[in-house]
Scaffold this motif. Structure first.
Motif, mmCIF file in Angstrom:
data_model
loop_
_atom_site.group_PDB
_atom_site.id
_atom_site.type_symbol
_atom_site.label_atom_id
_atom_site.label_comp_id
_atom_site.label_asym_id
_atom_site.label_seq_id
_atom_site.Cartn_x
_atom_site.Cartn_y
_atom_site.Cartn_z
ATOM 1 N N HIS A 7 0.820 -1.212 0.000
ATOM 2 C CA HIS A 7 0.000 0.000 0.000
ATOM 3 C C HIS A 7 0.853 1.261 0.000
ATOM 4 O O HIS A 7 0.391 2.313 0.437
ATOM 5 C CB HIS A 7 -0.993 0.026 1.167
ATOM 6 N N HIS B 9 -9.089 -9.072 -2.366
ATOM 7 C CA HIS B 9 -9.228 -8.632 -0.976
ATOM 8 C C HIS B 9 -9.590 -7.142 -0.927
ATOM 9 O O HIS B 9 -9.467 -6.427 -1.906
ATOM 10 C CB HIS B 9 -7.967 -8.946 -0.157
ATOM 11 N N ASP C 41 -5.218 -4.653 4.957
ATOM 12 C CA ASP C 41 -5.909 -5.627 4.117
ATOM 13 C C ASP C 41 -7.057 -6.271 4.876
ATOM 14 O O ASP C 41 -6.941 -6.567 6.058
ATOM 15 C CB ASP C 41 -4.935 -6.732 3.687
ATOM 16 N N HIS D 251 -10.020 -3.375 1.618
ATOM 17 C CA HIS D 251 -9.157 -2.521 2.431
ATOM 18 C C HIS D 251 -9.940 -1.759 3.479
ATOM 19 O O HIS D 251 -11.060 -1.319 3.221
ATOM 20 C CB HIS D 251 -8.393 -1.552 1.521
ATOM 21 N N GLU E 229 0.185 -2.505 -4.350
ATOM 22 C CA GLU E 229 0.458 -3.672 -3.521
ATOM 23 C C GLU E 229 0.708 -4.867 -4.428
ATOM 24 O O GLU E 229 0.288 -4.905 -5.585
ATOM 25 C CB GLU E 229 -0.718 -3.948 -2.584
HETATM 26 ZN ZN ZN Z 1 -4.142 -4.746 0.124
#
Ligand code: ZN
Ligand code: ZN
Length: 138
Positions: A25, A80, A93, A82, A73
């Motif tokens: 990130h 996934h 995450d 955030h 990332e």
């Molecule tokens: Zn992430």
């Protein structure tokens, strides 16, 4: 990873990929700093170009929470999500809510073949919560 994605292996690409792996990130500005620490002088444009090539090849995922700069990332392909701190912008995450990607079954998909659900959970990170509650006691 670069070879598997049919990308030529160059030092800037290896350095950018390593920086994104080690600092999930990270924004472009910090990635440029990390790459320069590794390789010496590298132009900003070169890093932008590498990030675009890696993103297009699917080796890197670009996320762009509203009100934040773009972040990168290396955790790709798992859909996934955030959690973003409203106060300091920290990002964590969050795994898929239910099952496999796309984890959210739309109430009405309007006939679209959905393959991704990008969710941002907004809130306050633990550090900022502590800072807030201790300042409230003053
Ligand atoms: Zn992430
Ligand atoms: Zn925070």
């Amino acid at each position: 990873m670069l070879r598997r994605a049919s990308l030529r292996v160059t030092r800037p690409r290896v350095a950018v990929l390593a920086a994104v792996h080690e600092h999930p990130h990270a924004d472009t500005h910090s990635i440029i700093g990390l790459v320069r620490k590794d390789l010496g002088e590298v132009s900003q444009q070169a890093v932008y170009d590498v990030l675009r090539a890696l993103t297009d090849a699917g080796l890197v995922r670009r996320i762009h929470p509203p009100g934040s700069v773009a972040r990168y990332e290396a955790r790709v392909g798992d859909n996934h999500h955030h959690a973003v701190c409203r106060s300091c912008g920290a990002i964590a995450d969050v795994d898929c809510a239910v099952g496999t990607a796309p984890c959210l079954t739309a109430a009405d998909d309007h006939g679209y073949a959905l393959d991704e659900a990008e969710v941002i959970y907004w809130g306050v990170c633990p550090e900022c919560s502590i800072a807030r509650s201790s300042s409230n006691h003053l």
